[in-house]
Design an enzyme around this catalytic site. Structure first.
Site, PDB file in Angstrom:
ATOM      1  N   ARG A 160     -13.936  -7.561   2.750  1.00  0.00           N
ATOM      2  CA  ARG A 160     -12.514  -7.378   2.419  1.00  0.00           C
ATOM      3  C   ARG A 160     -11.711  -8.605   2.882  1.00  0.00           C
ATOM      4  NH1 ARG A 160     -10.279  -2.566   1.675  1.00  0.00           N
ATOM      5  NH2 ARG A 160      -8.675  -3.899   0.763  1.00  0.00           N
ATOM      6  N   ARG A 196       0.866  -1.192   0.000  1.00  0.00           N
ATOM      7  CA  ARG A 196       0.000   0.000   0.000  1.00  0.00           C
ATOM      8  C   ARG A 196       0.892   1.228   0.000  1.00  0.00           C
ATOM      9  NH1 ARG A 196      -5.236   1.963   3.289  1.00  0.00           N
ATOM     10  NH2 ARG A 196      -6.045   0.427   1.846  1.00  0.00           N
ATOM     11  N   GLN A 230     -10.188  -3.617  -3.151  1.00  0.00           N
ATOM     12  CA  GLN A 230     -11.434  -3.039  -2.646  1.00  0.00           C
ATOM     13  C   GLN A 230     -12.597  -3.387  -3.576  1.00  0.00           C
ATOM     14  OE1 GLN A 230     -12.125  -0.945   0.169  1.00  0.00           O
ATOM     15  NE2 GLN A 230     -14.197  -1.413  -0.499  1.00  0.00           N
ATOM     16  N   CYS A 247     -16.196   2.675   0.498  1.00  0.00           N
ATOM     17  CA  CYS A 247     -15.052   1.809   0.820  1.00  0.00           C
ATOM     18  C   CYS A 247     -14.614   1.963   2.272  1.00  0.00           C
ATOM     19  CB  CYS A 247     -13.895   2.112  -0.116  1.00  0.00           C
ATOM     20  SG  CYS A 247     -13.397   3.838  -0.076  1.00  0.00           S
ATOM     21  N   ASP A 258     -16.929   8.026  -1.907  1.00  0.00           N
ATOM     22  CA  ASP A 258     -15.662   7.902  -1.164  1.00  0.00           C
ATOM     23  C   ASP A 258     -15.327   9.299  -0.658  1.00  0.00           C
ATOM     24  OD1 ASP A 258     -13.193   7.076  -0.170  1.00  0.00           O
ATOM     25  OD2 ASP A 258     -12.210   6.986  -2.139  1.00  0.00           O
ATOM     26  N   HIS A 265      -7.308   0.926  -6.500  1.00  0.00           N
ATOM     27  CA  HIS A 265      -7.556   0.163  -5.265  1.00  0.00           C
ATOM     28  C   HIS A 265      -8.288  -1.126  -5.651  1.00  0.00           C
ATOM     29  CE1 HIS A 265      -7.854  -0.796  -1.188  1.00  0.00           C
ATOM     30  NE2 HIS A 265      -8.683   0.119  -0.736  1.00  0.00           N
TER      31      HIS A 265
END
Ligand code: CP
Ligand code: NVA
Length: 319
Positions: A303, A106, A136, A270, A227, A133
């Protein structure tokens, strides 16, 4: 790309079939865990979690996925290791490649995750960069499939900062799965023209539609997604106040949700989401966030199952 001992750096790399298989495997793994069935498919596998940005979901999902499958996750935060200070990304990659079986990265640049993959020689998973991402979106698509029992033919609407990593990956994921994706954002916050052109080529059955009008975009949407308006690493960017002003009419609130015209439409985010206590803007109203239409915590829980499915698939464990 054929999954299995390869890296997962971008949703562009996966075919529709591969995404379908990952979602189905995630659903199976979720049921196994619920029923207390453990198959230890990552036994003796060591996974480096190389995180230059903070994380709750991605980090915890990866750690617990490794533990559940009999593997080991080693967290390497930005203050823990030499990379970025005394050691280059290339050298770090070569070292980790000799010690670990996989890396979840990340950080900032998409280029970094590519270098890690190229130089480490082990499967690397993109756990978020400034541009993408992808893990996700596998969880988002799983959540949508669990709710509606299908993906193809559905309509997803994304409202907010449409140039960010989540928006861009969501667009790619939806189109790959033949899900129509409607994007509402001020024009200056749309993805780049080159991104839009290449994304539009991804599906013959579904489309990407961009508008500045959230009420037009949201009509008939099965899913409304947003988001944060300021992503990690952008906190001190010079345009932030201006951006928040531009986005003030793009909050997902009850009025916006009602405009879907569908009783069973859902809200996704998310996470982390902005709340009154710690933020000077709200991309989603508290009312929608806390409503029955909000599936954000199911989405967050997924996730775990999706990162597990990815690790099991990439590291070649028996499924
Ligand atoms: N959605 C997501 O990636 O959350 P974290 O930043 O907490 O990992
Ligand atoms: N766009 C957000 C997503 C966080 C999961 C960020 O990059 O901060």
């Amino acid at each position: 790309m054929k999954l299995g001992n390869k890296s997962f750096l971008s949703l562009y790399d996966l075919s529709k079939d591969e995404i379908d298989r990952l979602i189905d495997l995630s659903i199976e793994l979720k049921a196994e865990k619920k029923n207390g069935i453990y198959k230890y498919r990552l036994k003796n596998k060591n996974i480096a979690l190389l995180f230059e940005k903070t994380s709750t979901r991605t980090r915890c999902a990866a750690s617990v996925a490794c533990f559940d499958e009999g593997g080991h996750a080693e967290f390497l935060g930005k203050n823990d290791i030499q990379m970025g200070k005394k050691e280059s990304v290339r050298d770090t990659a070569r070292v980790l490649g000799k010690i670990f079986d996989s890396i979840i990265y990340r950080g900032y640049k998409q280029e970094t995750v590519k270098i890690l993959s190229e130089y480490s020689g082990i499967p690397v998973i993109n756990g978020l960069t400034d541009e993408e991402h992808p893990t996700q979106i596998i969880a988002d698509l799983m959540t949508i499939k669990e709710k509606f029992n299908k993906l193809e033919g559905l309509k997803v609407c994304y409202i907010g900062d449409a140039r960010n990593n989540v928006a861009c990956s969501l667009i790619v994921g939806c189109l790959k799965m033949n899900v129509d994706i409607f994007v509402a954002a001020p024009k200056s916050l749309w993805p780049s023209d080159s991104f839009i052109v290449s994304a539009k080529l991804l599906s013959k059955k579904a489309g990407l539609y961009l508008t500045e009008d959230p009420l037009e975009a949201v009509k008939n949407s099965n899913v409304v997604y947003t988001d944060v308006w300021v992503s990690m690493g952008e906190e001190n960017a010079p345009d932030i106040d201006e951006r928040i002003k531009l986005l003030k009419n793009y909050q997902v609130n009850k009025f916006v949700m009602d405009q879907t015209g569908l009783a069973d439409s859902i809200f996704l985010h998310c996470l982390p989401a902005s709340h009154e206590e710690e933020s000077h803007y709200l991309e989603v109203s508290e009312e929608v966030f806390e409503s029955k239409q909000s599936y954000v915590f199911e989405q967050a829980g997924n996730r775990l199952h999706t990162i597990k499915a990815l690790l099991v698939t990439l590291l070649g464990g028996k499924v």
